[in-house]
Design a protein around this motif. Structure first.
Motif, PDB file in Angstrom:
ATOM      1  N   ASP A  84       1.059  -1.168   0.017  1.00  0.00           N
ATOM      2  CA  ASP A  84      -0.210   0.029   0.031  1.00  0.00           C
ATOM      3  C   ASP A  84       0.908   1.281   0.011  1.00  0.00           C
ATOM      4  O   ASP A  84       1.716   1.503   0.825  1.00  0.00           O
ATOM      5  CB  ASP A  84      -0.826   0.039   1.294  1.00  0.00           C
ATOM      6  CG  ASP A  84      -1.799   1.130   1.050  1.00  0.00           C
ATOM      7  OD1 ASP A  84      -1.513   2.263   0.840  1.00  0.00           O
ATOM      8  OD2 ASP A  84      -3.112   0.574   1.523  1.00  0.00           O
ATOM      9  N   ALA A  85       0.834   2.031  -0.981  1.00  0.00           N
ATOM     10  CA  ALA A  85       1.730   3.094  -1.332  1.00  0.00           C
ATOM     11  C   ALA A  85       1.513   4.281  -0.153  1.00  0.00           C
ATOM     12  O   ALA A  85       2.474   4.942   0.243  1.00  0.00           O
ATOM     13  CB  ALA A  85       1.339   3.918  -2.631  1.00  0.00           C
ATOM     14  N   ARG A  86       0.187   4.021   0.717  1.00  0.00           N
ATOM     15  CA  ARG A  86       0.449   5.085   1.655  1.00  0.00           C
ATOM     16  C   ARG A  86       1.408   4.849   2.854  1.00  0.00           C
ATOM     17  O   ARG A  86       1.520   5.525   3.707  1.00  0.00           O
ATOM     18  CB  ARG A  86      -1.165   4.815   2.340  1.00  0.00           C
ATOM     19  CG  ARG A  86      -2.073   5.583   1.314  1.00  0.00           C
ATOM     20  CD  ARG A  86      -3.629   5.118   1.569  1.00  0.00           C
ATOM     21  NE  ARG A  86      -3.905   3.882   1.972  1.00  0.00           N
ATOM     22  CZ  ARG A  86      -5.184   3.338   2.267  1.00  0.00           C
ATOM     23  NH1 ARG A  86      -6.006   4.420   2.763  1.00  0.00           N
ATOM     24  NH2 ARG A  86      -5.363   2.134   2.574  1.00  0.00           N
ATOM     25  N   LEU A  87       1.860   3.568   3.071  1.00  0.00           N
ATOM     26  CA  LEU A  87       2.759   3.146   3.997  1.00  0.00           C
ATOM     27  C   LEU A  87       4.310   3.469   3.624  1.00  0.00           C
ATOM     28  O   LEU A  87       4.953   2.935   4.350  1.00  0.00           O
ATOM     29  CB  LEU A  87       2.516   1.552   4.328  1.00  0.00           C
ATOM     30  CG  LEU A  87       1.123   1.248   4.512  1.00  0.00           C
ATOM     31  CD1 LEU A  87       1.158  -0.081   5.302  1.00  0.00           C
ATOM     32  CD2 LEU A  87       0.298   2.226   5.565  1.00  0.00           C
ATOM     33  N   ASP A  88       4.524   3.975   2.281  1.00  0.00           N
ATOM     34  CA  ASP A  88       5.750   4.206   2.081  1.00  0.00           C
ATOM     35  C   ASP A  88       6.827   4.877   2.847  1.00  0.00           C
ATOM     36  O   ASP A  88       7.635   4.592   3.155  1.00  0.00           O
ATOM     37  CB  ASP A  88       5.940   4.714   0.735  1.00  0.00           C
ATOM     38  CG  ASP A  88       5.590   3.703  -0.632  1.00  0.00           C
ATOM     39  OD1 ASP A  88       5.384   2.549  -0.243  1.00  0.00           O
ATOM     40  OD2 ASP A  88       5.483   4.241  -1.794  1.00  0.00           O
ATOM     41  N   PRO A  89       6.247   6.162   3.490  1.00  0.00           N
ATOM     42  CA  PRO A  89       7.003   6.754   4.560  1.00  0.00           C
ATOM     43  C   PRO A  89       7.426   5.806   5.920  1.00  0.00           C
ATOM     44  O   PRO A  89       8.708   5.882   6.276  1.00  0.00           O
ATOM     45  CB  PRO A  89       6.375   7.982   5.094  1.00  0.00           C
ATOM     46  CG  PRO A  89       5.237   8.218   3.927  1.00  0.00           C
ATOM     47  CD  PRO A  89       4.867   6.687   3.490  1.00  0.00           C
ATOM     48  N   LEU A  90       6.552   4.856   6.092  1.00  0.00           N
ATOM     49  CA  LEU A  90       6.886   3.908   7.245  1.00  0.00           C
ATOM     50  C   LEU A  90       7.826   3.022   6.701  1.00  0.00           C
ATOM     51  O   LEU A  90       8.730   2.622   7.762  1.00  0.00           O
ATOM     52  CB  LEU A  90       5.535   3.396   7.918  1.00  0.00           C
ATOM     53  CG  LEU A  90       5.692   2.411   8.943  1.00  0.00           C
ATOM     54  CD1 LEU A  90       6.461   3.024  10.151  1.00  0.00           C
ATOM     55  CD2 LEU A  90       4.389   2.162   9.377  1.00  0.00           C
ATOM     56  N   ARG A  91       7.773   2.527   5.614  1.00  0.00           N
ATOM     57  CA  ARG A  91       8.710   1.550   5.027  1.00  0.00           C
ATOM     58  C   ARG A  91      10.015   1.981   5.080  1.00  0.00           C
ATOM     59  O   ARG A  91      11.053   1.468   5.469  1.00  0.00           O
ATOM     60  CB  ARG A  91       8.221   1.194   3.619  1.00  0.00           C
ATOM     61  CG  ARG A  91       7.087   0.199   3.352  1.00  0.00           C
ATOM     62  CD  ARG A  91       7.208  -0.348   2.029  1.00  0.00           C
ATOM     63  NE  ARG A  91       5.920  -1.447   1.761  1.00  0.00           N
ATOM     64  CZ  ARG A  91       4.665  -0.962   1.419  1.00  0.00           C
ATOM     65  NH1 ARG A  91       4.632   0.399   1.199  1.00  0.00           N
ATOM     66  NH2 ARG A  91       3.832  -1.765   1.106  1.00  0.00           N
ATOM     67  N   GLU A  92      10.319   3.308   4.669  1.00  0.00           N
ATOM     68  CA  GLU A  92      11.557   3.947   4.398  1.00  0.00           C
ATOM     69  C   GLU A  92      12.044   4.072   5.791  1.00  0.00           C
ATOM     70  O   GLU A  92      13.227   3.941   6.063  1.00  0.00           O
ATOM     71  CB  GLU A  92      11.323   5.407   3.886  1.00  0.00           C
ATOM     72  CG  GLU A  92      12.642   5.996   3.760  1.00  0.00           C
ATOM     73  CD  GLU A  92      12.479   7.493   2.820  1.00  0.00           C
ATOM     74  OE1 GLU A  92      13.390   8.235   2.717  1.00  0.00           O
ATOM     75  OE2 GLU A  92      11.211   7.529   2.479  1.00  0.00           O
ATOM     76  N   ALA A  93      11.213   4.608   6.812  1.00  0.00           N
ATOM     77  CA  ALA A  93      11.792   4.779   8.063  1.00  0.00           C
ATOM     78  C   ALA A  93      12.366   3.567   8.814  1.00  0.00           C
ATOM     79  O   ALA A  93      13.259   3.417   9.309  1.00  0.00           O
ATOM     80  CB  ALA A  93      10.698   5.380   8.922  1.00  0.00           C
ATOM     81  N   ALA A  94      11.782   2.443   8.495  1.00  0.00           N
ATOM     82  CA  ALA A  94      12.299   1.197   9.092  1.00  0.00           C
ATOM     83  C   ALA A  94      13.508   0.696   8.412  1.00  0.00           C
ATOM     84  O   ALA A  94      14.437   0.104   8.818  1.00  0.00           O
ATOM     85  CB  ALA A  94      10.984  -0.030   8.833  1.00  0.00           C
ATOM     86  N   ARG A  95      13.599   0.915   7.169  1.00  0.00           N
ATOM     87  CA  ARG A  95      14.598   0.380   6.175  1.00  0.00           C
ATOM     88  C   ARG A  95      15.768   1.381   6.741  1.00  0.00           C
ATOM     89  O   ARG A  95      17.036   0.945   6.990  1.00  0.00           O
ATOM     90  CB  ARG A  95      14.139   0.666   4.774  1.00  0.00           C
ATOM     91  CG  ARG A  95      15.371   0.078   3.826  1.00  0.00           C
ATOM     92  CD  ARG A  95      14.787   0.059   2.443  1.00  0.00           C
ATOM     93  NE  ARG A  95      14.366   1.367   2.118  1.00  0.00           N
ATOM     94  CZ  ARG A  95      13.064   1.436   1.566  1.00  0.00           C
ATOM     95  NH1 ARG A  95      12.086   0.626   1.731  1.00  0.00           N
ATOM     96  NH2 ARG A  95      12.614   2.439   1.012  1.00  0.00           N
TER      97      ARG A  95
END
Length: 288
Positions: A84-95
């Motif tokens: 879900d593209a809406r979660l991209d900022p969270l993905r980036e922070a975890a990465r």
């Protein structure tokens, strides 16, 4: 319920973060961005695991969840992966932080089930459904389906059972995590104002019951009747708070879980080993 005769203690400490924060009802994209900001605060202080509250992504606001399921849910595929593209900022922070994130969401499964779930965002930025809440509370039952199994998150050599809010009110749920060898119990939650006594009692009890750490994240703020009371905490294996948030305001609590304290508590308090195979068992009726 069978219990292991011995559970290896992890070799090194694990730094975790318990978050309390206020999401905006229905704004999954905005709340994911807020989650990313909070995760960065935690990882900057060394957190390897960050736990955010129950239903944080859509916000715990049952009228909004009922009115706009399409807008508030995230979809999982048959492999429990969420893209879900809406979660991209969270993905980036975890990465960027190389850390795991546990965050509450409303999930739509391929078979049509809608669950209150804990999403796991791993250090590579991949998102999957980690656990579906088994004990639904009150009006949740009108909107969601209960999960049918527990889950344990593995981080380094730490085993961390997953529960969501009302799950933690049942001693059997925490004990099932302990039976699976858990060293800790992660609980994204949403406790309403007025429940402070129970909020502070349940999770301390689950820690001592099972001589394991408990990481309790909670919602905060909002407007009555959906006003939440913070008090996020990390409890040691004797149920003592190592850190606790206030009843109001945002907080990121970062604590190192110590293997030595876990081992010492389990050596001194042997409930897991001493538990009878059929605790309570058949009962005799005694005349007064």
């Amino acid at each position: 319920m069978p219990l292991p005769t011995a559970v290896a203690v992890p070799a090194a400490p694990l730094t975790v973060a318990a978050v309390q924060a206020e999401p905006v009802p229905g704004d999954v994209a905005g709340n994911a961005a807020s989650a990313a900001r909070l995760v960065r605060r935690a990882t900057e202080r060394g957190a390897r695991v960050t736990v955010l509250p129950e239903l944080f992504l859509p916000a715990y606001h049952l009228p909004t969840l009922a009115a706009d399921p399409a807008g508030t849910d995230v979809a999982a595929d048959a492999a429990a992966t969420v893209d879900d593209a809406r979660l991209d900022p969270l993905r980036e922070a975890a990465r960027d932080g190389g850390a795991a994130v546990v965050v509450g969401a409303a999930v739509r499964h391929p078979d049509g089930r809608r669950t209150i779930s804990a999403l796991l965002v791993d250090g590579a930025g991949d998102v999957r459904v980690g656990y579906d809440k088994q004990q639904l509370w009150s009006g949740e039952r009108e909107l969601f389906v209960a999960g049918d199994r527990g889950a344990t998150l593995l981080v380094d050599d730490w085993r961390l059972g997953l529960g969501i809010c009302y799950d933690g009110c049942f001693p059997e749920h925490g004990r099932a995590a302990a039976a699976d060898g858990a060293h800790g119990y992660l609980c994204p939650s949403g406790y309403l104002a007025g429940s402070e006594h129970r909020r502070d009692l349940y999770y301390a009890a689950r820690a001592l019951d099972n001589t394991m750490y408990v990481v309790f994240a909670n919602l905060v703020g909002g407007a009555d009747p959906w006003r939440f009371n913070g008090g996020a905490a990390v409890y040691d294996p004797e149920g003592r708070p190592l850190a606790r948030g206030a009843d109001t305001g945002e907080a990121v609590l970062v604590v190192a879980l110590a293997p030595e304290a876990l081992a010492a508590t389990r050596a001194a308090h042997c409930m897991l080993l001493d538990r009878l195979p059929d605790q309570g068992g058949a009962r005799a009726a005694l005349p007064a």
